[in-house]
Write an enzyme that holds these catalytic residues in place. Structure first.
Site, PDB file in Angstrom:
ATOM      1  N   ASP A  38      71.951  44.443  45.614  1.00  6.88           N
ATOM      2  CA  ASP A  38      70.508  44.520  45.397  1.00  6.88           C
ATOM      3  C   ASP A  38      70.014  43.280  44.654  1.00  6.88           C
ATOM      4  O   ASP A  38      70.186  42.165  45.144  1.00  6.88           O
ATOM      5  CB  ASP A  38      70.183  45.823  44.642  1.00  6.88           C
ATOM      6  CG  ASP A  38      68.703  46.044  44.422  1.00  6.88           C
ATOM      7  OD1 ASP A  38      67.985  46.252  45.411  1.00  6.88           O
ATOM      8  OD2 ASP A  38      68.261  45.986  43.259  1.00  6.88           O
ATOM      9  N   TYR A  74      61.240  41.451  38.773  1.00  5.57           N
ATOM     10  CA  TYR A  74      60.364  41.569  39.942  1.00  5.57           C
ATOM     11  C   TYR A  74      59.175  40.608  39.851  1.00  5.57           C
ATOM     12  O   TYR A  74      58.699  40.097  40.875  1.00  5.57           O
ATOM     13  CB  TYR A  74      59.861  43.007  40.088  1.00  5.57           C
ATOM     14  CG  TYR A  74      60.915  43.933  40.648  1.00  5.57           C
ATOM     15  CD1 TYR A  74      61.092  44.077  42.019  1.00  5.57           C
ATOM     16  CD2 TYR A  74      61.752  44.660  39.800  1.00  5.57           C
ATOM     17  CE1 TYR A  74      62.067  44.918  42.537  1.00  5.57           C
ATOM     18  CE2 TYR A  74      62.732  45.496  40.307  1.00  5.57           C
ATOM     19  CZ  TYR A  74      62.883  45.621  41.675  1.00  5.57           C
ATOM     20  OH  TYR A  74      63.862  46.446  42.188  1.00  5.57           O
ATOM     21  N   HIS A  95      71.225  53.432  49.303  1.00  2.43           N
ATOM     22  CA  HIS A  95      71.107  52.114  48.674  1.00  2.43           C
ATOM     23  C   HIS A  95      72.223  51.785  47.700  1.00  2.43           C
ATOM     24  O   HIS A  95      72.369  50.631  47.308  1.00  2.43           O
ATOM     25  CB  HIS A  95      69.761  52.042  47.944  1.00  2.43           C
ATOM     26  CG  HIS A  95      69.484  50.719  47.308  1.00  2.43           C
ATOM     27  ND1 HIS A  95      69.576  49.530  47.993  1.00  2.43           N
ATOM     28  CD2 HIS A  95      69.117  50.396  46.037  1.00  2.43           C
ATOM     29  CE1 HIS A  95      69.268  48.530  47.185  1.00  2.43           C
ATOM     30  NE2 HIS A  95      69.004  49.029  45.991  1.00  2.43           N
TER      31      HIS A  95
END
Length: 319
Positions: free
Chosen positions: A98, A204, A264
């Site tokens: 990720d 982010y 995930h």
């Protein structure tokens, strides 16, 4: 029983926390969101029987420092490069999941001499997510936008870290309760620490800078062997993108491995399958140790108390 050392050192201007186990050729594991180094608890014992396993918490996560800046992929990759220099490690096999896969990809491009082989887990590169953005992609990647809003996520999540994390762990796993009990509480504790949510949001919030960096060398493929593996049942990756085509854009020497009945978090949802894939891909990695850093740059290490976590077939001792 595998002995795992908990340690910190100062590298690239921040205090970095890492786990270390085993001996032999070095293998570095970089965690993704919403995890910490704890997310590799099933891989460390399996890999440490053959390799020196180094598992850092990235900038802003876990027990590593959470400064106000430096969350672009290049800076975070440089954090790892400087950590390796401090530990006297040269070339490594690099595994990223990720957000950790984004950092690992940038590291492989910026420092090809450091990476012998690369594993990217359940990740679509940042620039490809941006390039393919449409209503369907935006629905799956809503949190990319939400997490970039200044201050609001921290205000809404404070005191509700368990609700926030429960959503992601349940929505992103094939079995919604894969992460539960002590494992879930471990993550809640980590993300309830001062600055922890801000650190993740800062990661982010660097997305525009990340895309710009990726576009600079978009035409240059990663030269070392690359394994891309992903959960076949995750809506934002395996169900949404042609992952072989995606990573064929990124790597010259590519192997792919979708994992069935998995979302995930392959390393936590299907750890035995992931461990088999990693050991097979790493087979033949002999390592190359760099000369340790000069005497004027001594390593500063702080050890923590011992703790033991059960991990299925074996116990992991953390010193």
């Amino acid at each position: 029983m595998i002995a795992i050392r908990r340690a910190t050192c100062h590298a690239n201007g921040i205090r970095q926390f890492y786990l270390e186990a085993g001996s032999g050729p070095p293998v570095v594991l970089l965690r993704g969101f919403p995890e910490t180094s704890f997310g590799w608890r099933f891989q460390i014992p399996a890999l440490a029987t053959r390799y020196r396993v180094i598992v850092p918490d990235l900038r802003g996560y876990g027990e590593t420092d959470k400064p106000s800046r430096g969350y672009d992929q290049r800076t975070m990759a440089n954090d790892i490069v400087e950590l390796l220099k401090t530990l006297g490690v040269g070339r490594v096999a690099l595994v990223g999941h990720d957000r950790g896969a984004r950092v690992a990809t940038r590291l492989a491009k910026d420092h090809p001499d450091v990476v012998d082989r690369l594993v990217v887990m359940d990740n679509v590169p940042t620039r490809i997510v941006a390039r393919e953005m449409n209503a369907k992609v935006a629905r799956e990647y809503w949190f990319f936008t939400f997490h970039q809003i200044l201050d609001l996520p921290e205000a809404l999540i404070a005191g509700r870290e368990d609700i926030w994390l429960r959503h992601f762990f349940s929505d992103w796993c094939h079995d919604p309760m894969t992460i539960s009990g002590e494992a879930f509480e471990t993550y809640v504790k980590a993300y309830s620490a001062p600055g922890a949510v801000r650190g993740a949001m800062s990661d982010y919030r660097a997305s525009a800078e990340d895309v710009a960096q990726d576009l600079e060398d978009a035409e240059r493929k990663i030269g070392c062997p690359v394994l891309s593996l992903w959960g076949a049942d995750f809506g934002a990756v395996g169900r949404l993108f042609d992952m072989k085509a995606v990573w064929s854009e990124m790597a010259e020497n590519l192997s792919v491995a979708p994992i069935e009945r998995c979302g995930h978090l392959p390393q936590e949802e299907q750890p035995e399958a992931v461990n088999r894939l990693l050991l097979d891909f790493l087979d033949g990695w002999a390592g190359r140790t760099a000369a340790r850093i000069q005497q004027e740059h001594p390593m500063r290490v702080e050890l923590r108390q011992e703790k033991v976590f059960p991990t299925g077939q074996c116990s992991v001792r953390i010193d």
